[in-house]
Design an enzyme around this catalytic site. Structure first.
Site, PDB file in Angstrom:
ATOM      1  N   HIS A 127      28.701  46.201  47.543  1.00  0.00           N
ATOM      2  CA  HIS A 127      27.446  46.400  46.824  1.00  0.00           C
ATOM      3  C   HIS A 127      26.634  45.110  46.729  1.00  0.00           C
ATOM      4  O   HIS A 127      27.180  44.004  46.806  1.00  0.00           O
ATOM      5  CB  HIS A 127      27.734  46.955  45.431  1.00  0.00           C
ATOM      6  CG  HIS A 127      28.247  48.359  45.460  1.00  0.00           C
ATOM      7  ND1 HIS A 127      28.485  49.085  44.327  1.00  0.00           N
ATOM      8  CD2 HIS A 127      28.561  49.181  46.494  1.00  0.00           C
ATOM      9  CE1 HIS A 127      28.918  50.288  44.647  1.00  0.00           C
ATOM     10  NE2 HIS A 127      28.981  50.365  45.973  1.00  0.00           N
ATOM     11  N   GLU A 174      25.095  43.669  44.227  1.00  0.00           N
ATOM     12  CA  GLU A 174      25.435  42.791  43.113  1.00  0.00           C
ATOM     13  C   GLU A 174      26.689  41.989  43.437  1.00  0.00           C
ATOM     14  O   GLU A 174      26.765  40.782  43.180  1.00  0.00           O
ATOM     15  CB  GLU A 174      25.706  43.599  41.830  1.00  0.00           C
ATOM     16  CG  GLU A 174      24.588  44.538  41.426  1.00  0.00           C
ATOM     17  CD  GLU A 174      24.809  45.969  41.885  1.00  0.00           C
ATOM     18  OE1 GLU A 174      24.672  46.879  41.049  1.00  0.00           O
ATOM     19  OE2 GLU A 174      25.126  46.183  43.078  1.00  0.00           O
ATOM     20  N   CYS A 208      27.083  50.246  39.302  1.00  0.00           N
ATOM     21  CA  CYS A 208      28.260  51.103  39.128  1.00  0.00           C
ATOM     22  C   CYS A 208      29.236  50.408  38.181  1.00  0.00           C
ATOM     23  O   CYS A 208      29.096  49.219  37.871  1.00  0.00           O
ATOM     24  CB  CYS A 208      28.913  51.389  40.478  1.00  0.00           C
ATOM     25  SG  CYS A 208      29.807  49.990  41.194  1.00  0.00           S
ATOM     26  N   CYS A 223      30.776  47.165  39.645  1.00  0.00           N
ATOM     27  CA  CYS A 223      29.851  46.028  39.659  1.00  0.00           C
ATOM     28  C   CYS A 223      29.574  45.528  38.244  1.00  0.00           C
ATOM     29  O   CYS A 223      29.408  44.334  38.028  1.00  0.00           O
ATOM     30  CB  CYS A 223      28.552  46.390  40.371  1.00  0.00           C
ATOM     31  SG  CYS A 223      28.746  46.459  42.172  1.00  0.00           S
TER      32      CYS A 223
END
Length: 160
Positions: free
Chosen positions: A79, A81, A117, A120
């Protein structure tokens, strides 16, 4: 000439970063800023050296019709992040702000109301980041104070 505010300035950079994303479902871009300095950037895509979904023309989660927000272990991507956090030293992240933007790769439209999410969120908390600013429209955004994620622990099951 009207000068752009700082939040939208940094969100514009995060939105430019998402142009490198390789996900077939959603394209995310993230930047981390501390003391008015961009510390790191990240976008969602396969780990270095592995083929990206756009190159394969295949999204496993899409093929299996897995709803958004579920079964991330089947996703090829790291992801945005997480990629930004990986690219920075923790000492540079303490008290920083993470700016994030998301677009639908099929329409090119911004996806309002997106958030990190749960995995993250844990990375953001442990990195010491204090705020997350999420683009909703070209000029509107949401601000999340990471301490709220700590207080509202989404990993503890609700009592039955």
């Amino acid at each position: 000439m009207k000068r752009i505010d700082k939040e939208n300035y940094y969100l514009d950079i995060a939105q430019a970063v998402l142009g490198r994303a390789t996900c077939l479902r959603k394209c995310y871009g993230a930047i981390i800023v501390r003391n008015d300095e961009v510390i790191a950037t990240g976008y969602n895509g396969a780990p270095r050296g592995r083929k990206n979904c756009v190159d394969l023309g295949l999204c496993t989660r899409e093929e299996l019709k897995i709803p958004s927000g579920q079964r991330y272990e089947l996703c090829r991507s790291v992801h945005a992040e997480a990629n930004a956090i990986i690219s920075a030293a923790r000492r540079d992240l303490l008290g920083a702000t993470l700016y994030m933007a998301c677009k639908d790769p099929n329409t090119g439209e911004l996806v309002p109301g997106t958030t990190s999410c749960s995995m993250c969120r844990r990375l953001i908390i442990n990195a010491g980041i204090s705020r997350v600013v999420i683009r909703n429209t070209p000029t509107e955004y949401s601000v999340v104070h990471v301490e709220d994620w700590v207080r509202e622990d989404d990993t503890v099951p609700e009592p039955v």
